[in-house]
Design an enzyme around this catalytic site. Structure first.
Site, short mmCIF file in Angstrom:
data_model
loop_
_atom_site.label_atom_id
_atom_site.label_comp_id
_atom_site.label_asym_id
_atom_site.label_seq_id
_atom_site.Cartn_x
_atom_site.Cartn_y
_atom_site.Cartn_z
N PHE A 22 -3.27 -1.57 -6.31
CA PHE A 22 -2.52 -2.80 -6.49
C PHE A 22 -3.18 -3.69 -7.54
CE2 PHE A 22 -1.99 -7.30 -5.72
CZ PHE A 22 -0.62 -7.44 -5.71
N LYS A 134 2.02 -1.26 9.13
CA LYS A 134 1.29 -0.95 10.37
C LYS A 134 0.98 -2.19 11.19
CE LYS A 134 -0.52 3.17 8.15
NZ LYS A 134 0.35 2.98 6.96
N ASN A 174 4.13 2.62 2.33
CA ASN A 174 3.57 3.64 1.45
C ASN A 174 3.84 3.33 -0.02
OD1 ASN A 174 2.57 6.34 0.69
ND2 ASN A 174 4.72 6.76 0.24
N GLY A 177 2.47 7.23 -5.18
CA GLY A 177 1.51 7.69 -6.17
C GLY A 177 0.14 7.06 -6.09
N SER A 178 -0.10 6.13 -5.16
CA SER A 178 -1.40 5.50 -5.08
C SER A 178 -2.44 6.47 -4.54
CB SER A 178 -1.34 4.24 -4.20
OG SER A 178 -0.97 4.58 -2.88
N THR A 198 2.65 16.68 9.15
CA THR A 198 2.23 16.21 10.47
C THR A 198 3.36 16.36 11.50
OG1 THR A 198 2.81 13.98 9.74
CG2 THR A 198 0.50 14.60 9.62
#
Length: 338
Positions: A22, A134, A174, A177-178, A198
């Protein structure tokens, strides 16, 4: 884009945790599109600062400051003469937080309190803190600490008094590409022929770094204090992401990691009573002091339904495989680099 293009003109901006994905995008875009006096990067990793400094070595507006948000005195020094603060520093890797909870609390909660105190006492005008999906109905320690952080920044407006520093929060999931995210991870192992999934039902929100920066800009321009801004962005199934990145690879279900969610959630049912919808974002207003009823915060917002939930699995907007493939082609050189 900002309605007022002069918002940052001649201003001093401090960015905590500014050497991450960021931070790189924020500095680049703000220097290119606005005219700040200087942008100060506060972080604790001198090697990351050294690498970032090389990218901006010709621009004297970019400064670097070694420090940690856990260090209250260092924050006071860093915020001297600062107009705006973007708080991006966090301990954010979910499994790491599960196994090192004390360290996560020190950074995400104690660090938030230090930022609030330092900003108020230095006369900072506005602070925007970065949050995460989250923090909405958290099931892991990282999310719980970020929920606590969000609450602290919202309450910071009362703490600062009527004419003091203003605090708001931006929340997104999300980042495409980070470093450490699913796209560069899949790209790094796709030649092995098997991609770990997962859970085949898993979905994720998809936001670009540029969109994340623009949401922070919007918060600075729009905020009265206490708002949580949530960008409207598309969702995608993790299995579809895998198919785009490695169409010939097999997938293997490995199970959800400790503290991981099946779907990302930005606005929970409990927040719906205080949430308003706008053209390209939602805004969760603070319930304290009846701030969720003030016209200056609501502006032209439309109240969402009482049972509203903004989650990656019930999202009306979905990214197509072709759209993801086009984005990857356009950004291949930057994916996972920062």
């Amino acid at each position: 884009m900002l309605k007022d293009p002069t918002l940052f003109k001649g201003k001093n901006i401090l960015l905590t945790g500014g050497t991450g994905s960021f931070g790189h995008a924020f500095v680049r875009m703000t220097l290119e599109q606005h005219e700040p006096n200087k942008i100060i990067i506060l972080s604790r990793d001198e090697m990351k600062q050294w690498e970032m400094a090389k990218l901006f070595q010709t621009d004297q507006r970019v400064r670097f400051f070694i420090g940690d948000v856990r260090d209250r005195e260092r924050l006071y020094r860093a915020m001297n003469g600062v107009d705006y603060v973007v708080h991006a520093a966090a301990s954010k890797i979910v499994p790491t937080a599960e196994y090192n909870p004390f360290e996560c609390v020190k950074t995400n909660i104690n660090g938030a309190m230090n930022v609030i105190d330092a900003a108020i006492d230095n006369g900072v005008q506005h602070v925007v803190a970065l949050s995460t999906d989250k923090a909405s109905s958290p099931v892991n320690l990282y999310g719980a600490t970020k929920l606590a952080s969000d609450k602290l920044f919202v309450a910071g407006n009362s703490y600062a008094g009527g004419d003091g520093t203003r605090f708001s929060v931006v929340r997104y999931g999300n980042v495409m590409g980070s470093r450490g995210s699913v796209i560069p991870f899949f790209m790094s192992i796709k030649n092995e022929g098997i991609l770990p999934i997962t859970d085949p039902r898993m979905t994720r929100f998809m936001i670009t770094l540029d969109q994340g920066v623009e949401l922070v800009w919007h918060a600075f321009e729009d905020m009265v204090g206490g708002e949580i801004y949530v960008k409207k962005i598309p969702s995608m199934k993790v299995t579809d992401i895998a198919r785009v990145l490695a169409p010939n690879a097999e997938t293997k279900v490995v199970g959800i990691r400790p503290g991981e969610k099946l779907h990302e959630q930005m606005v929970g049912a409990e927040d719906a009573l205080h949430t308003y919808e706008y053209n390209d974002h939602y805004k969760i207003l603070p319930s304290i002091h009846n701030w969720d009823t003030t016209s200056e915060r609501i502006k032209d917002g439309r109240k969402v339904a009482e049972d509203f939930v903004y989650s990656s699995d019930n999202n009306p907007d979905w990214m197509t495989e072709d759209a993801l493939a086009s984005w990857i082609d356009a950004n291949r050189g930057k994916i996972g680099a920062i």
